[in-house]
Design a protein around this motif. Sequence first.
Motif, short mmCIF file in Angstrom:
data_model
loop_
_atom_site.label_atom_id
_atom_site.label_comp_id
_atom_site.label_asym_id
_atom_site.label_seq_id
_atom_site.Cartn_x
_atom_site.Cartn_y
_atom_site.Cartn_z
N THR A 104 0.84 -1.19 0.00
CA THR A 104 0.00 0.00 0.00
C THR A 104 0.88 1.24 0.00
OG1 THR A 104 -0.04 0.14 2.42
CG2 THR A 104 -1.75 -1.22 1.36
N LEU A 105 0.26 2.40 -0.21
CA LEU A 105 1.02 3.65 -0.17
C LEU A 105 1.71 3.81 1.17
CD1 LEU A 105 -0.16 7.13 -1.45
CD2 LEU A 105 1.00 6.90 0.72
N GLN A 106 0.99 3.53 2.26
CA GLN A 106 1.59 3.68 3.59
C GLN A 106 2.75 2.72 3.78
OE1 GLN A 106 -1.11 3.69 6.93
NE2 GLN A 106 0.49 3.10 8.38
N GLU A 107 2.58 1.50 3.32
CA GLU A 107 3.65 0.50 3.47
C GLU A 107 4.89 0.90 2.65
OE1 GLU A 107 0.84 -3.48 4.21
OE2 GLU A 107 1.46 -2.89 2.17
N ALA A 108 4.66 1.35 1.42
CA ALA A 108 5.79 1.75 0.57
C ALA A 108 6.48 2.98 1.13
CB ALA A 108 5.31 2.02 -0.85
N GLY A 109 5.70 3.94 1.63
CA GLY A 109 6.29 5.14 2.22
C GLY A 109 7.08 4.83 3.48
N ASP A 110 6.52 3.98 4.34
CA ASP A 110 7.22 3.59 5.57
C ASP A 110 8.52 2.87 5.23
OD1 ASP A 110 5.15 4.66 7.03
OD2 ASP A 110 4.27 2.72 7.59
#
Length: 288
Positions: free
Chosen positions: A146-152
């Motif tokens: 997800t966007l959050q996972e990739a950003g983290d």
Amino acid sequence: MYSYQIVTDSTTDLPAKLVEELGITVLPFTFFLEETSYLDDLLHPQISSSEFFHALRQGASCSTSQIPSARFVEAWEPILQAGRDILHLCFSSALSATYERACSAAEELRAKYPERTIRVVDTQCASLGEGYLVELCVEKQRAGSTLQEAGDWAEQARSHIAHWITVDDLGHLKRGGRISAASALVGSMLGIKPIIHVDDTGALCMAEKVRGRKASLDYIAEQISSTMAPGSYLRVVHGDALEDAKYVAEQIHKKTGVKEILIHPIGPVIGSHTGPGVVAAVAFCSKK
């Protein structure tokens, strides 16, 4: 189509073919060669790398301009209007105010599109170091992150993207305020070649000084080889110094067996500060 679009800056110095393969959006910086302004467009360069560095060798002056907030808004808004979110991977905040401008644009658009997500990540990287982190984030996206996972993940991985750099002409470092005029003069007379490293904050720091070009190339090859993580790609960027870049890549390959290697010219935005002859090696390492 993925639910979010990965966006970055032209300071990634990625080849046009790879930009297209990754499916990313790239915002161009502006640079000025003498009195002429150019957009640093990775897909459609307005001046070739060899032409740019030839001009620098002939004494041409060059300066750069950061990406204004309005350009972020202009690039991001159609993506948001299409119902997609944005993960923007930005040039190191220790080297440019572009990250702050991106955050400002994000705040403006969040108010207008409250249902959408805009995440701006400070890569703390430059050139193909930033580009390599973008590549890895696209791999995460394609694997289902997800966007959050990739950003983290990007914010964790950035501390492992190692950049080791040497420059051939101390005059450009002097003009950029990195070393004194006296140091540049003495260093040039003695054949001193500085080794530059990108530290944990994304800033440039002087790591070592060696005598002779070959010694400087061997030094950066050794630094990358000794810390490279298994499975890492190797990225080597250069300022019109292809044979030296090939030499560094060959030395690292001999030491590590790395197979995924990309050698590419450095762009004019960063190249204007390093000058011709710069060579940098980048990989995912145990430490930055």
